[in-house]
Design a protein around this motif. Sequence first.
Motif, PDB file in Angstrom:
ATOM      1  N   VAL A 189       0.829  -1.201   0.000  1.00 45.86           N
ATOM      2  CA  VAL A 189       0.000   0.000   0.000  1.00 45.86           C
ATOM      3  C   VAL A 189       0.867   1.256   0.000  1.00 45.86           C
ATOM      4  CG1 VAL A 189      -1.725   1.304   1.322  1.00 45.86           C
ATOM      5  CG2 VAL A 189      -1.934  -1.187   1.101  1.00 45.86           C
ATOM      6  N   MET A 233       1.635  -4.282   4.640  1.00 49.29           N
ATOM      7  CA  MET A 233       0.248  -4.235   4.183  1.00 49.29           C
ATOM      8  C   MET A 233       0.187  -4.137   2.664  1.00 49.29           C
ATOM      9  SD  MET A 233      -2.740  -1.428   5.057  1.00 49.29           S
ATOM     10  CE  MET A 233      -2.318  -1.353   6.796  1.00 49.29           C
ATOM     11  N   ASP A 284      -4.753  -7.051   1.244  1.00 52.32           N
ATOM     12  CA  ASP A 284      -5.252  -6.913   2.614  1.00 52.32           C
ATOM     13  C   ASP A 284      -6.362  -5.869   2.703  1.00 52.32           C
ATOM     14  OD1 ASP A 284      -3.270  -8.779   3.519  1.00 52.32           O
ATOM     15  OD2 ASP A 284      -1.790  -7.159   3.446  1.00 52.32           O
ATOM     16  N   LEU A 285      -6.292  -4.851   1.862  1.00 49.20           N
ATOM     17  CA  LEU A 285      -7.388  -3.886   1.790  1.00 49.20           C
ATOM     18  C   LEU A 285      -8.647  -4.569   1.282  1.00 49.20           C
ATOM     19  CD1 LEU A 285      -5.567  -0.865   0.055  1.00 49.20           C
ATOM     20  CD2 LEU A 285      -5.946  -1.172   2.511  1.00 49.20           C
ATOM     21  N   THR A 308      -6.332  -5.631   7.137  1.00 48.22           N
ATOM     22  CA  THR A 308      -5.243  -4.652   7.096  1.00 48.22           C
ATOM     23  C   THR A 308      -4.335  -4.725   8.314  1.00 48.22           C
ATOM     24  OG1 THR A 308      -6.747  -3.051   8.105  1.00 48.22           O
ATOM     25  CG2 THR A 308      -6.551  -3.026   5.701  1.00 48.22           C
ATOM     26  N   VAL A 333      -1.167  -0.210  13.397  1.00 44.57           N
ATOM     27  CA  VAL A 333      -1.392  -1.516  12.759  1.00 44.57           C
ATOM     28  C   VAL A 333      -0.796  -2.583  13.671  1.00 44.57           C
ATOM     29  CG1 VAL A 333      -1.137  -2.875  10.640  1.00 44.57           C
ATOM     30  CG2 VAL A 333      -1.136  -0.377  10.513  1.00 44.57           C
ATOM     31  N   PRO A 378      -0.686  -7.885   8.817  1.00 41.61           N
ATOM     32  CA  PRO A 378      -1.707  -7.862   7.761  1.00 41.61           C
ATOM     33  C   PRO A 378      -1.965  -9.266   7.207  1.00 41.61           C
ATOM     34  CG  PRO A 378      -0.227  -6.018   7.491  1.00 41.61           C
ATOM     35  CD  PRO A 378       0.369  -6.888   8.580  1.00 41.61           C
ATOM     36  N   ALA A 422     -10.547   0.998   4.538  1.00 42.74           N
ATOM     37  CA  ALA A 422      -9.747   0.122   3.679  1.00 42.74           C
ATOM     38  C   ALA A 422     -10.281   0.163   2.253  1.00 42.74           C
ATOM     39  CB  ALA A 422      -9.758  -1.309   4.217  1.00 42.74           C
TER      40      ALA A 422
END
Length: 365
Positions: free
Chosen positions: A106, A125, A129-130, A135, A158, A162, A172
């Motif tokens: 990301v 991440m 994962d989104l 996430t 976080v 992830p 997300a």
Amino acid sequence: MKSLSALAFTLLLTSLSMAADLPRATPESQGVDSAVIQAFVQTEDQQIHTLHSVMILRHGKVVAEGWWQPEAADKQHILWSLSKSFTSTAVGLAVAEGKLSIDDPVLKFFPNEAPANPSSNLQAMKVRDLLTMTTGHETEPKRPEEGKWVEAFLNHPVPFEPGTHFLYNSQATYMQSAIVQKVTGQTVLDYLRTRLFEPLGIENPVWGTSPDGITLGGYGLHVRTEDIAKFGQLLLQKGKWQGRQLVPAAWIEQATSKQVSNDANKKSTVDWKQGYGFQFWQCTHGAYRGDGKDGQFCIVLPQYDAVVIMTAHNNKMQDQLALVWEKLLAAFHDKPLPENPTAQASLKETLQHLTAHPAPAPEKK
């Protein structure tokens, strides 16, 4: 007498108009029992406060449709989180065009918004994962009123690795929208306009933006009931529409399949504990769905070759969905049924005279 060119133009307009709507058929011609549909609609009407619309498709044809007044066929309806399924489709199209990979980090897309010392979990991440709501967040990132939602997301703690911890997270989805805009130069609304909305005949979709001018992604899309049905039918057809492959079949298969578990005990029969794909929920009965707050449903039933759409303002979504399994599935048969004009007329009468019930007053404590 019209000239040939004028006649051709008229025929073209008629053809385009017809192409914009899904075909209609009697329930029995598509192997669906009108009386069972009627019982389903009447039960939903009695037990759910309040439905706004229902549309049932079988073999690509609309076999039943109704709106609870004052809702109507031509009125757009807010989709709430059902919008997420459209955003993930935009991601799939961008992947197919080589704009990004779901295994991209990301942070790759936002070097200027990243914290000075990103944690190892944030660095790990990925776009995947989104898509799967894993996430690594323990709480959902905030949406600052002054904007900078991307920056707020990237600066949110976080604590989990992830891919290991499911948390339903509209921000997300917003990040997916921001990434699509970053790599294509278009908002998700504009990006989908020529690739999805126009080919499906979805006219004038409305979708708000953040203070930064990025399509909201996780919620906020407004379209008609029939527009949701077209999207559901496209999913059922693995991305193919009128001979064109609008969305890669492999992406549809991946997005609508279980990618992560969200049930620690793995024994729940609740439809929100059957697993999650790429912004699609898994259901019981071999189905999957996009859904949104207050009872917005796009339910795809591959084993029945059927799609069920409902819009509502209802706070008991599991009850609303359970009635599909309990009351409607029995309507579907493998072969066409004998036409039943009496049952069809009774169903039509029910569907044409639906009126929204006022929401029940909250119980006093």
